[in-house]
Design a protein around this motif. Sequence first.
Motif, PDB file in Angstrom:
ATOM      1  N   ALA A 115     -46.472 -15.499  27.877  1.00  0.00           N
ATOM      2  CA  ALA A 115     -45.214 -15.950  27.511  1.00  0.00           C
ATOM      3  C   ALA A 115     -45.359 -17.374  27.104  1.00  0.00           C
ATOM      4  N   GLU A 116     -44.585 -17.608  26.030  1.00  0.00           N
ATOM      5  CA  GLU A 116     -44.473 -19.190  25.593  1.00  0.00           C
ATOM      6  C   GLU A 116     -43.920 -19.996  26.812  1.00  0.00           C
ATOM      7  N   ARG A 117     -43.197 -19.487  27.390  1.00  0.00           N
ATOM      8  CA  ARG A 117     -42.369 -20.227  28.705  1.00  0.00           C
ATOM      9  C   ARG A 117     -42.410 -19.177  29.967  1.00  0.00           C
ATOM     10  N   ALA A 118     -43.038 -19.421  30.812  1.00  0.00           N
ATOM     11  CA  ALA A 118     -42.917 -18.745  32.028  1.00  0.00           C
ATOM     12  C   ALA A 118     -41.867 -18.652  32.729  1.00  0.00           C
ATOM     13  N   GLU A 119     -41.569 -17.795  33.766  1.00  0.00           N
ATOM     14  CA  GLU A 119     -40.048 -17.732  34.477  1.00  0.00           C
ATOM     15  C   GLU A 119     -40.331 -17.457  35.968  1.00  0.00           C
ATOM     16  N   TYR A 120     -40.194 -18.347  36.710  1.00  0.00           N
ATOM     17  CA  TYR A 120     -40.367 -18.227  38.269  1.00  0.00           C
ATOM     18  C   TYR A 120     -38.948 -18.439  38.969  1.00  0.00           C
ATOM     19  N   GLY A 121     -38.689 -17.857  39.824  1.00  0.00           N
ATOM     20  CA  GLY A 121     -37.566 -18.234  40.397  1.00  0.00           C
ATOM     21  C   GLY A 121     -36.374 -17.511  40.038  1.00  0.00           C
ATOM     22  N   LYS A 122     -34.939 -18.080  40.310  1.00  0.00           N
ATOM     23  CA  LYS A 122     -33.759 -17.381  39.964  1.00  0.00           C
ATOM     24  C   LYS A 122     -33.360 -17.269  38.360  1.00  0.00           C
ATOM     25  N   SER A 123     -32.999 -16.214  37.786  1.00  0.00           N
ATOM     26  CA  SER A 123     -32.819 -16.350  36.407  1.00  0.00           C
ATOM     27  C   SER A 123     -31.500 -15.036  36.238  1.00  0.00           C
ATOM     28  N   SER A 124     -30.633 -15.528  35.193  1.00  0.00           N
ATOM     29  CA  SER A 124     -29.401 -14.943  35.070  1.00  0.00           C
ATOM     30  C   SER A 124     -29.850 -13.664  34.135  1.00  0.00           C
ATOM     31  N   LEU A 125     -29.363 -12.483  34.774  1.00  0.00           N
ATOM     32  CA  LEU A 125     -29.843 -11.039  33.842  1.00  0.00           C
ATOM     33  C   LEU A 125     -28.657 -10.802  33.009  1.00  0.00           C
ATOM     34  N   HIS A 147     -43.236 -14.423  36.965  1.00  0.00           N
ATOM     35  CA  HIS A 147     -44.352 -13.946  35.820  1.00  0.00           C
ATOM     36  C   HIS A 147     -44.482 -15.043  34.692  1.00  0.00           C
ATOM     37  N   GLY A 148     -45.893 -14.968  34.064  1.00  0.00           N
ATOM     38  CA  GLY A 148     -46.254 -15.813  33.271  1.00  0.00           C
ATOM     39  C   GLY A 148     -46.298 -14.917  31.767  1.00  0.00           C
ATOM     40  N   ASP A 149     -46.295 -13.681  31.822  1.00  0.00           N
ATOM     41  CA  ASP A 149     -46.298 -12.539  30.591  1.00  0.00           C
ATOM     42  C   ASP A 149     -45.118 -12.076  30.214  1.00  0.00           C
ATOM     43  N   SER A 150     -45.070 -11.332  29.097  1.00  0.00           N
ATOM     44  CA  SER A 150     -43.867 -10.960  28.484  1.00  0.00           C
ATOM     45  C   SER A 150     -44.251  -9.932  27.747  1.00  0.00           C
ATOM     46  N   VAL A 151     -43.532  -8.922  27.670  1.00  0.00           N
ATOM     47  CA  VAL A 151     -43.661  -7.613  26.773  1.00  0.00           C
ATOM     48  C   VAL A 151     -43.027  -8.067  25.298  1.00  0.00           C
ATOM     49  N   VAL A 152     -44.168  -7.986  24.383  1.00  0.00           N
ATOM     50  CA  VAL A 152     -43.877  -8.551  23.019  1.00  0.00           C
ATOM     51  C   VAL A 152     -43.419  -7.462  21.981  1.00  0.00           C
ATOM     52  N   ARG A 153     -43.941  -5.987  22.466  1.00  0.00           N
ATOM     53  CA  ARG A 153     -43.772  -5.037  21.417  1.00  0.00           C
ATOM     54  C   ARG A 153     -43.594  -3.758  22.341  1.00  0.00           C
ATOM     55  N   LEU A 154     -42.481  -3.012  22.408  1.00  0.00           N
ATOM     56  CA  LEU A 154     -42.076  -1.697  23.241  1.00  0.00           C
ATOM     57  C   LEU A 154     -43.005  -0.616  22.542  1.00  0.00           C
ATOM     58  N   PRO A 155     -43.173   0.125  23.721  1.00  0.00           N
ATOM     59  CA  PRO A 155     -43.767   1.636  23.246  1.00  0.00           C
ATOM     60  C   PRO A 155     -42.960   2.249  22.400  1.00  0.00           C
ATOM     61  N   GLU A 156     -43.407   3.366  21.687  1.00  0.00           N
ATOM     62  CA  GLU A 156     -42.251   4.400  21.013  1.00  0.00           C
ATOM     63  C   GLU A 156     -41.487   5.012  22.082  1.00  0.00           C
ATOM     64  N   GLY A 157     -40.231   5.078  21.635  1.00  0.00           N
ATOM     65  CA  GLY A 157     -39.122   5.765  22.731  1.00  0.00           C
ATOM     66  C   GLY A 157     -38.510   4.767  23.590  1.00  0.00           C
ATOM     67  N   PHE A 158     -38.764   3.651  23.612  1.00  0.00           N
ATOM     68  CA  PHE A 158     -38.333   2.760  24.755  1.00  0.00           C
ATOM     69  C   PHE A 158     -37.272   1.805  24.064  1.00  0.00           C
ATOM     70  N   ASP A 159     -36.129   1.497  24.811  1.00  0.00           N
ATOM     71  CA  ASP A 159     -35.224   0.506  24.442  1.00  0.00           C
ATOM     72  C   ASP A 159     -34.988  -0.564  25.636  1.00  0.00           C
ATOM     73  N   ILE A 160     -34.323  -1.569  25.107  1.00  0.00           N
ATOM     74  CA  ILE A 160     -33.976  -2.720  26.186  1.00  0.00           C
ATOM     75  C   ILE A 160     -33.113  -2.483  26.878  1.00  0.00           C
ATOM     76  N   LEU A 161     -32.907  -2.471  28.157  1.00  0.00           N
ATOM     77  CA  LEU A 161     -31.850  -2.579  28.967  1.00  0.00           C
ATOM     78  C   LEU A 161     -30.981  -3.978  29.378  1.00  0.00           C
ATOM     79  N   ALA A 162     -32.054  -4.819  29.401  1.00  0.00           N
ATOM     80  CA  ALA A 162     -31.418  -6.247  29.748  1.00  0.00           C
ATOM     81  C   ALA A 162     -32.418  -7.359  29.380  1.00  0.00           C
ATOM     82  N   HIS A 163     -31.931  -8.520  29.299  1.00  0.00           N
ATOM     83  CA  HIS A 163     -32.735  -9.673  28.898  1.00  0.00           C
ATOM     84  C   HIS A 163     -32.360 -10.574  29.723  1.00  0.00           C
TER      85      HIS A 163
END
Length: 535
Positions: A115-125, A147-163
């Motif tokens: 990920a361009e920006r890692a994310e550690y600790g509390k975060s608003s969903l 985490h310091g990694d991130s999903v950049v492309r979803l597999p076929e059939g997947f949807d985003i539930l939250a960000h």
Amino acid sequence: MTPQTAPAQSTQPVGDVNRQTIVILDFGSQYSQLIARRIRETQVYSEILSYRTSAEQLRKLQPKGIIISGGPNSVYDSGVPHCDPEIWHLGVPVLGICYGMHLMVQQLGGEVKRAERAEYGKSSLTIDDPTDLLTNVEDGSIMWMSHGDSVVRLPEGFDILAHTQNTPCAAIADHQSKIYGVQFHPEVVHSEGGIALIRNFVYHICNCEPTWTTETFVEEAVREIRGQVGDKRVLLALSGGVDSSTLAFLLHKAIGDQLVCMFIDQGFMRKNEPERLVKLFRDQFHIPVSYVDARERFLQAVEGVVDPEEKRRLIGHEFIKVFEEESTRLGPFDYLAQGTLYPDVIESANTNIDPQTGERVAVKIKSHHNVGGLPSNLRFKLVEPLRRLFKDEVREVARNVGLPDEIVNRHPFPGPGLAIRIIGEITEERLEILRDADFILRQEINRQQLYHHFWQAFAVLLPLRSVGVMGDQRTYAYPVVLRIITSEDGMTADWARVPYDFLETVSNRIVNEVRGVNRVAYDVTSKPPATIEWE
């Protein structure tokens, strides 16, 4: 994330296909046991297995759902652990957490990058789809990220539930296949909607029912003990702690007089504890206990010894000798009962299997509260009915079967006992002084209803004397140090901020009632830098 290989866990399932089970495949996450405990809090059985567990092994176990744990690796690095890709096609609901989600995405045709920006600790969903996995999880809930990694492309059939602000794919789903992934850790207390999410997965997605209860465990344990032991005799070394006491109750309920409990009194217990323990089991629970008075032997074994590690070694060695002698006298026995708990099963690398019966055998006994192990020629088969339970579950079973609160919520007590709370040489005089001082401390803690506020509370006797005055007489006596700490798990600890009037009462009573003490101090050191015990 630093690439490293996740540790292999036991691939021997301790569950069975007749019990509704959520399986957790462990990729080395520090939270894997916490995930299992959160599942069990929903009254559904959970089991941790190695990430190496094959799809075929899982098919035989017939889990209601599978959780892929987090881990310290990045999926795009070479040599990192992977699961059997056929797991995604078992037709069983799957939830991937952090690394588990990344592995899911990668193996199903998506892409994960640093990920361009890692994310550690509390975060608003921010919730994009409030149904299914995220039902009753409030929009804007705080979740724990790591985490310091991130999903950049979803597999076929997947949807985003939250960000989140930094993570476009914080929760994803293939609703048709019932495969889900979350970037955060719903199992930790910092994740506000975490428990709701877990309950959604367990109840609504996996269609589990809350059948993992204390009552069903006791019924299963009794049935399994009878099936394993048959008409053979079982030996249990009783310590007075919650594990061995609960074990004694279950075994006696299952096989009655085929159980022989042995209590070795090494002389380092607290005041009145040996007598209280034997009386409790004989009179209240009607479980016979063979009492072994070995006080003099143990005292002689450590005579003149001041080094704490040497004390432990000698006490452990003497325990082995006494155990051998008494088990021969009371035997023969086919089985040795041990209070092995589920974390021991997960972490154990010392399993030995009898090639003829297929049963676990005791190459060495589990450390007697860090006292010592039995030699390899004592080849008992093991009876371990608590091996599916975490510590808090053992306490719940103990409470349910009627064990008194003094055992259920007993503070941790070291196997060498008072021997490592007397700094320097151990003598009968010093043991009596410390017993009396410790007894007064525990009396006052109970009297003021403070016992459950502390992780441990005890007294320490120092091997020096200081000048004091009592009446018109000069005294030259021992100081006693009070150690009262708070903790969640004993790994770290802080000294308890007890009221001054409590300390004053304890100090006055010890100085006035315990002959040989003229000074009381209070230890205000945390762990680290200190340890909980002084030796």
